[in-house]
Write a protein that holds these residues in place. Structure first.
Motif, short mmCIF file in Angstrom:
data_model
loop_
_atom_site.label_atom_id
_atom_site.label_comp_id
_atom_site.label_asym_id
_atom_site.label_seq_id
_atom_site.Cartn_x
_atom_site.Cartn_y
_atom_site.Cartn_z
N TRP A 1 15.52 4.59 -0.77
CA TRP A 1 16.58 5.46 -0.44
C TRP A 1 16.39 6.74 -0.92
O TRP A 1 16.99 8.00 -0.29
N GLU A 2 15.11 7.23 -1.57
CA GLU A 2 15.20 8.61 -1.91
C GLU A 2 14.58 9.25 -0.99
O GLU A 2 13.69 8.84 -0.02
N LEU B 1 15.52 4.21 8.72
CA LEU B 1 15.91 3.39 7.66
C LEU B 1 14.46 2.30 7.70
O LEU B 1 14.67 1.33 7.49
N THR B 2 13.43 2.95 7.98
CA THR B 2 12.10 2.13 8.08
C THR B 2 11.81 1.35 6.93
O THR B 2 11.25 0.24 6.88
N ARG B 3 11.88 1.93 5.86
CA ARG B 3 11.50 1.42 4.76
C ARG B 3 12.37 0.28 4.16
O ARG B 3 11.87 -1.11 3.98
N SER C 1 6.67 -1.62 -5.58
CA SER C 1 6.53 -1.21 -6.95
C SER C 1 7.54 -0.19 -7.30
O SER C 1 7.83 0.09 -8.28
N ASN C 2 8.19 0.42 -6.56
CA ASN C 2 8.89 1.57 -6.55
C ASN C 2 10.26 1.35 -5.56
O ASN C 2 10.33 2.08 -4.61
N PRO C 3 11.23 0.68 -5.92
CA PRO C 3 12.33 0.52 -4.96
C PRO C 3 13.30 1.47 -4.72
O PRO C 3 13.80 1.63 -3.67
N THR D 1 0.90 -1.19 -0.10
CA THR D 1 -0.06 0.20 -0.08
C THR D 1 0.85 1.24 -0.24
O THR D 1 0.34 2.43 -0.60
N GLU D 2 1.94 1.24 0.62
CA GLU D 2 3.05 2.59 0.54
C GLU D 2 3.76 2.58 -0.84
O GLU D 2 4.46 3.49 -0.72
N GLY D 3 3.82 1.52 -1.43
CA GLY D 3 4.59 1.59 -2.80
C GLY D 3 5.78 1.14 -2.71
O GLY D 3 6.85 1.61 -3.66
N TYR D 4 6.24 0.49 -1.73
CA TYR D 4 7.75 0.26 -1.43
C TYR D 4 8.25 -0.82 -2.26
O TYR D 4 9.50 -0.57 -2.76
#
Length: 337
Positions: free
Chosen positions: A109-110, A171-173, A103-105, A98-101
């Motif tokens: 780090w962005e 660095l939660t993602r 689908s968008n690697p 749901t947060e898109g982590y």
């Protein structure tokens, strides 16, 4: 009103802020000392849920299986962890999707540091910290054997170090993806143990876990190299800014430091793989020893059965069937007087 404010302090995540976005304002959260109060509340919730799973599920199964004390303790441990890992893996997968982590690697780090967290991300981390902290008093409540305590303490400490480090260092993602991989592999391992305790001849799930473990290790190592080796060095802000939560991105601009961190990560993953290979070799050795002992027992039984048949039917000597005492089995004709 005073009671409601105090209750919200225990139940809901604190430190919410309004972050301006293109569509308006978005409520997000950061961490602080009040999180300890929320974690304490959910530690008690985790203890209650642990007792419910133990009494209404695991104890009923144990009474039917009649396991030994050693297997009983391991069965309870794996049963609790199966429930936790399955729940956490599904929850973590829902959050990262749901947060898109996934689908968008590049989002891993962005815009680092990720100081402001969505509600579900912060709540997930608080519950994870609460669960692994609750595991400490559970060592006493479950009456874990003394020889098992160091192993479980080491496991709890590693999980707390990883989760708290990802939470405090923003660095939660990356931490979410790593937890998802770890929980997915651990679920299959403890599920295989449960099946093995119910039927010692059924080890198929251990083979499934072996494949999943190797794949998740490869993904974990690839993710570390991607984020540490290529992602964080490209962060725009490469200065030490503790007030903004930027603790060490400037260090990754130094290639020597970056390579040192990657080397430590690779060594740690290599040690994990070595323990895994050692475990698999020991399991296969025990399996083949058991199979060879069964073959020897079957051969000995066949040989013993052959001896018994010979003893019952006599034996041959010079083409004549004789009884065991050497006499002919044919009856002698009596001479007429």
């Amino acid at each position: 009103q005073v009671t409601a404010k105090t209750a919200f302090l225990f139940i809901l995540p604190q430190y919410n802020v309004s972050v301006p976005t293109a569509d308006g304002e978005l409520v997000q959260y950061h961490y602080g000392l009040k999180d300890l109060v929320t974690i304490l509340f959910y530690i008690f919730i985790a203890i209650v849920l642990h007792a419910v799973v133990q009494e209404y599920i695991l104890d009923k199964i144990n009474r039917r299986l009649h396991l030994s004390k050693v297997k009983h303790s391991k069965f309870n441990e794996s049963g609790q962890l199966v429930a936790f890992h399955l729940t956490s893996a599904i929850w973590c997968l829902y959050v990262v999707v749901t947060e898109g982590y996934i689908s968008n690697p590049r989002s891993l780090w962005e815009n680092y540091p990720h100081v402001y967290l969505p509600y579900q991300v912060k709540f997930f981390y608080l519950c994870q910290l609460a669960y692994w902290l609750h595991a400490l008093p559970e060592l006493y409540f479950q009456k874990v054997r003394k020889e098992e305590i160091p192993r479980q303490l080491r496991c709890i400490a590693l999980y707390l170090l990883h989760i708290a480090g990802a939470y405090l260092l923003n660095l939660t993602r990356l931490g979410l993806i790593l937890l998802l991989l770890q929980y997915f592999a651990e679920f299959f391992f403890h599920m295989a143990r449960l099946v093995y305790f119910t039927d010692e001849n059924n080890e198929k799930l251990f083979n499934v876990w072996a494949v999943v473990f190797v794949v998740t290790r490869l993904f974990t190592l690839t993710l570390y190299i991607l984020v540490i080796g290529f992602g964080l060095p490209r962060v725009e802000s490469q200065a030490l800014e503790p007030e903004r939560g930027n603790f060490f991105s400037f260090l990754f601009n130094n290639i020597l430091f970056r390579m040192s961190v990657l080397l430590l990560v690779c060594l740690f993953q290599a040690s994990v793989m070595w323990r895994f290979i050692h475990f698999q070799l020991r399991r296969w050795r025990e399996y083949w020893n058991e199979q060879s002992s069964r073959k020897r027992a079957a051969a000995a039984g066949t040989k013993q059965q052959t001896k018994l048949l010979k003893r019952d039917s006599g034996y041959h000597e010079n083409g004549v069937v004789k009884a065991e005492n050497g006499t002919s089995p044919r009856t002698k004709k009596l001479k007429s007087p």
